[in-house]
Design a protein around this motif. Sequence first.
Motif, PDB file in Angstrom:
ATOM      1  N   LEU A 170       0.907  -1.362  -0.211  1.00 35.42           N
ATOM      2  CA  LEU A 170       0.025  -0.001   0.132  1.00 35.42           C
ATOM      3  C   LEU A 170       0.959   1.311   0.157  1.00 35.42           C
ATOM      4  O   LEU A 170       0.617   2.310  -0.670  1.00 35.42           O
ATOM      5  CB  LEU A 170      -0.876   0.001   1.124  1.00 35.42           C
ATOM      6  N   LEU A 171       1.727   1.217   0.855  1.00 35.01           N
ATOM      7  CA  LEU A 171       2.711   2.368   0.878  1.00 35.01           C
ATOM      8  C   LEU A 171       3.450   2.786  -0.206  1.00 35.01           C
ATOM      9  O   LEU A 171       3.650   3.709  -0.943  1.00 35.01           O
ATOM     10  CB  LEU A 171       3.743   2.491   2.069  1.00 35.01           C
ATOM     11  N   ARG A 172       3.950   1.670  -1.039  1.00 30.10           N
ATOM     12  CA  ARG A 172       4.752   1.747  -2.222  1.00 30.10           C
ATOM     13  C   ARG A 172       3.790   2.345  -3.349  1.00 30.10           C
ATOM     14  O   ARG A 172       4.249   3.175  -4.132  1.00 30.10           O
ATOM     15  CB  ARG A 172       5.252   0.499  -2.645  1.00 30.10           C
ATOM     16  N   LEU A 173       2.734   1.813  -3.487  1.00 28.76           N
ATOM     17  CA  LEU A 173       1.882   2.248  -4.671  1.00 28.76           C
ATOM     18  C   LEU A 173       1.278   3.644  -4.029  1.00 28.76           C
ATOM     19  O   LEU A 173       1.314   4.466  -5.123  1.00 28.76           O
ATOM     20  CB  LEU A 173       0.345   1.102  -4.509  1.00 28.76           C
ATOM     21  N   GLY A 178      -0.919   6.911  -9.578  1.00 28.81           N
ATOM     22  CA  GLY A 178      -0.920   6.939 -11.052  1.00 28.81           C
ATOM     23  C   GLY A 178       0.277   6.329 -11.884  1.00 28.81           C
ATOM     24  O   GLY A 178      -0.107   6.048 -12.996  1.00 28.81           O
ATOM     25  N   ARG A 179       1.398   5.820 -11.013  1.00 29.81           N
ATOM     26  CA  ARG A 179       2.512   5.425 -11.488  1.00 29.81           C
ATOM     27  C   ARG A 179       2.239   3.861 -11.566  1.00 29.81           C
ATOM     28  O   ARG A 179       1.473   3.056 -10.690  1.00 29.81           O
ATOM     29  CB  ARG A 179       3.812   5.685 -10.585  1.00 29.81           C
ATOM     30  N   VAL A 180       2.376   3.152 -12.628  1.00 29.11           N
ATOM     31  CA  VAL A 180       2.159   1.758 -12.886  1.00 29.11           C
ATOM     32  C   VAL A 180       3.449   1.003 -12.280  1.00 29.11           C
ATOM     33  O   VAL A 180       4.520   1.314 -12.710  1.00 29.11           O
ATOM     34  CB  VAL A 180       1.794   1.527 -14.271  1.00 29.11           C
ATOM     35  N   PHE A 181       3.217   0.111 -11.447  1.00 28.63           N
ATOM     36  CA  PHE A 181       4.095  -0.525 -10.886  1.00 28.63           C
ATOM     37  C   PHE A 181       3.939  -2.299 -11.461  1.00 28.63           C
ATOM     38  O   PHE A 181       2.819  -2.849 -11.464  1.00 28.63           O
ATOM     39  CB  PHE A 181       4.046  -0.961  -9.275  1.00 28.63           C
ATOM     40  N   THR A 182       4.888  -3.027 -12.036  1.00 29.74           N
ATOM     41  CA  THR A 182       4.993  -3.947 -12.441  1.00 29.74           C
ATOM     42  C   THR A 182       4.729  -4.899 -11.096  1.00 29.74           C
ATOM     43  O   THR A 182       5.434  -4.781 -10.209  1.00 29.74           O
ATOM     44  CB  THR A 182       6.125  -4.514 -13.483  1.00 29.74           C
ATOM     45  N   ARG A 183       4.600  -6.194 -11.311  1.00 30.08           N
ATOM     46  CA  ARG A 183       4.519  -7.216 -10.208  1.00 30.08           C
ATOM     47  C   ARG A 183       6.152  -7.490  -9.879  1.00 30.08           C
ATOM     48  O   ARG A 183       6.352  -7.512  -8.640  1.00 30.08           O
ATOM     49  CB  ARG A 183       4.048  -8.437 -10.663  1.00 30.08           C
ATOM     50  N   THR A 184       7.029  -7.400 -10.871  1.00 30.40           N
ATOM     51  CA  THR A 184       8.284  -7.572 -10.581  1.00 30.40           C
ATOM     52  C   THR A 184       8.767  -6.402  -9.711  1.00 30.40           C
ATOM     53  O   THR A 184       9.672  -6.533  -8.761  1.00 30.40           O
ATOM     54  CB  THR A 184       9.292  -7.804 -11.817  1.00 30.40           C
ATOM     55  N   PRO A 220     -12.746  -1.021  -8.535  1.00 19.41           N
ATOM     56  CA  PRO A 220     -11.678  -0.481  -7.223  1.00 19.41           C
ATOM     57  C   PRO A 220     -11.456   0.742  -7.257  1.00 19.41           C
ATOM     58  O   PRO A 220     -11.618   1.606  -8.109  1.00 19.41           O
ATOM     59  CB  PRO A 220     -10.455  -1.285  -7.323  1.00 19.41           C
ATOM     60  N   ARG A 221     -11.537   1.331  -6.009  1.00 20.90           N
ATOM     61  CA  ARG A 221     -11.411   2.754  -5.571  1.00 20.90           C
ATOM     62  C   ARG A 221     -10.048   3.126  -5.335  1.00 20.90           C
ATOM     63  O   ARG A 221      -9.675   4.086  -5.906  1.00 20.90           O
ATOM     64  CB  ARG A 221     -12.229   3.070  -4.297  1.00 20.90           C
ATOM     65  N   PHE A 222      -9.223   2.365  -4.988  1.00 20.64           N
ATOM     66  CA  PHE A 222      -7.707   2.662  -4.731  1.00 20.64           C
ATOM     67  C   PHE A 222      -6.950   1.986  -5.488  1.00 20.64           C
ATOM     68  O   PHE A 222      -5.864   2.925  -6.193  1.00 20.64           O
ATOM     69  CB  PHE A 222      -7.468   2.364  -3.153  1.00 20.64           C
ATOM     70  N   VAL A 223      -6.907   0.699  -5.434  1.00 16.48           N
ATOM     71  CA  VAL A 223      -5.753   0.019  -6.192  1.00 16.48           C
ATOM     72  C   VAL A 223      -6.428  -0.556  -7.375  1.00 16.48           C
ATOM     73  O   VAL A 223      -7.152  -1.474  -7.564  1.00 16.48           O
ATOM     74  CB  VAL A 223      -5.314  -1.382  -5.293  1.00 16.48           C
ATOM     75  N   LEU A 224      -5.800  -0.083  -8.649  1.00 21.28           N
ATOM     76  CA  LEU A 224      -6.249  -0.217  -9.905  1.00 21.28           C
ATOM     77  C   LEU A 224      -5.330  -1.514 -10.545  1.00 21.28           C
ATOM     78  O   LEU A 224      -4.112  -1.381 -10.470  1.00 21.28           O
ATOM     79  CB  LEU A 224      -6.204   0.851 -11.000  1.00 21.28           C
ATOM     80  N   THR A 225      -5.889  -2.308 -11.296  1.00 21.42           N
ATOM     81  CA  THR A 225      -5.214  -3.377 -11.991  1.00 21.42           C
ATOM     82  C   THR A 225      -4.889  -2.667 -13.656  1.00 21.42           C
ATOM     83  O   THR A 225      -5.762  -2.115 -14.300  1.00 21.42           O
ATOM     84  CB  THR A 225      -5.743  -4.517 -12.296  1.00 21.42           C
ATOM     85  N   TYR A 227      -3.889  -4.018 -16.844  1.00 24.58           N
ATOM     86  CA  TYR A 227      -3.875  -5.490 -17.183  1.00 24.58           C
ATOM     87  C   TYR A 227      -2.651  -5.956 -18.158  1.00 24.58           C
ATOM     88  O   TYR A 227      -2.309  -5.027 -19.096  1.00 24.58           O
ATOM     89  CB  TYR A 227      -5.067  -5.857 -18.188  1.00 24.58           C
ATOM     90  N   GLY A 228      -1.901  -7.068 -17.818  1.00 25.97           N
ATOM     91  CA  GLY A 228      -0.721  -7.320 -18.556  1.00 25.97           C
ATOM     92  C   GLY A 228       0.444  -6.542 -18.138  1.00 25.97           C
ATOM     93  O   GLY A 228       1.592  -6.835 -18.460  1.00 25.97           O
ATOM     94  N   VAL A 229       0.274  -5.803 -17.204  1.00 30.40           N
ATOM     95  CA  VAL A 229       1.677  -4.941 -16.577  1.00 30.40           C
ATOM     96  C   VAL A 229       1.447  -5.181 -15.225  1.00 30.40           C
ATOM     97  O   VAL A 229       2.540  -5.749 -14.625  1.00 30.40           O
ATOM     98  CB  VAL A 229       1.337  -3.422 -16.987  1.00 30.40           C
ATOM     99  N   GLY A 230       0.646  -4.401 -14.302  1.00 31.79           N
ATOM    100  CA  GLY A 230       0.691  -4.681 -12.967  1.00 31.79           C
ATOM    101  C   GLY A 230      -0.342  -3.755 -12.240  1.00 31.79           C
ATOM    102  O   GLY A 230      -1.451  -4.075 -12.528  1.00 31.79           O
ATOM    103  N   TYR A 231      -0.003  -2.957 -11.315  1.00 28.31           N
ATOM    104  CA  TYR A 231      -0.946  -2.369 -10.623  1.00 28.31           C
ATOM    105  C   TYR A 231      -0.484  -0.824 -10.294  1.00 28.31           C
ATOM    106  O   TYR A 231       0.714  -0.480 -10.564  1.00 28.31           O
ATOM    107  CB  TYR A 231      -1.179  -3.007  -9.194  1.00 28.31           C
TER     108      TYR A 231
END
Length: 241
Positions: A170-173, A178-184, A220-225, A227-231
């Motif tokens: 949660l803190l990282r996101l 608005g920044r997209v984070f990959t799972r890695t 979702p209100r906070f954490v968005l997916t 698709y094909g990338v991450g969150y």
Amino acid sequence: MKVVWVEDERELLEEGARFLRQEGWEVAGAASAEVAEALIGREKPDLLLVDWTLEGGRTGLDLCRLNDRSWQLPLLMVTAKGDEFDRVLALELGADDFIQKPFSLRELHARMKAVLRRTGRQAVGASGQHAADEEAAVLERGALTIRPQSHEAELEGRALDLTRTEFALLLRLASRPGRVFTRTHLLEEALGDAFAGYERTIDSHIRNLRRKLGDDPADPRFVLTVYGVGYKFNPDAGGGR
């Protein structure tokens, strides 16, 4: 530095404790989860070293769960199991790393130091004084308040019961709406390299985090997916400071 080592092989525990004391550690040992609980409360260790199999009816996984709920201490899991499912399970339940028997005591010590280094910067997930200063401040994201230094999060004034892993994600996101984070990327920055190769474990943590945030998976209100990338954290969920 202080470690509580929970291990049912008495010879290994005694030999390992002697070695670690020579390296400057204070070591308290236990063979069961019950004894370990009392030790942890009394000794206030910097690190937990927990074997998978223990004396009594509880296992190292039970201690992992309890640690993630209560103490939130860095935890290194010791296991004789080589199955990938078991390793993933230990990581998902809150272990910071694992080491498989048989191992050398020097390797064990190196892993312990690595876990401490990683978890020591886990809350900020980035190097550099600017990043540390930025994320040490309280984050306000609409109805969501995140306090990195005390590892607390509130939604509309209600405290959220987050595990250490969920809070780190949660803190990282939320630190970069608005920044997209990959799972890695999330694995490396929020959780550390113990999770390398287990990118899909992020999905289960995100599901649990969304549930605690009251997020509808379909909208979702906070954490968005992405698709094909991450969150990513929804930039429209509220401004920050």
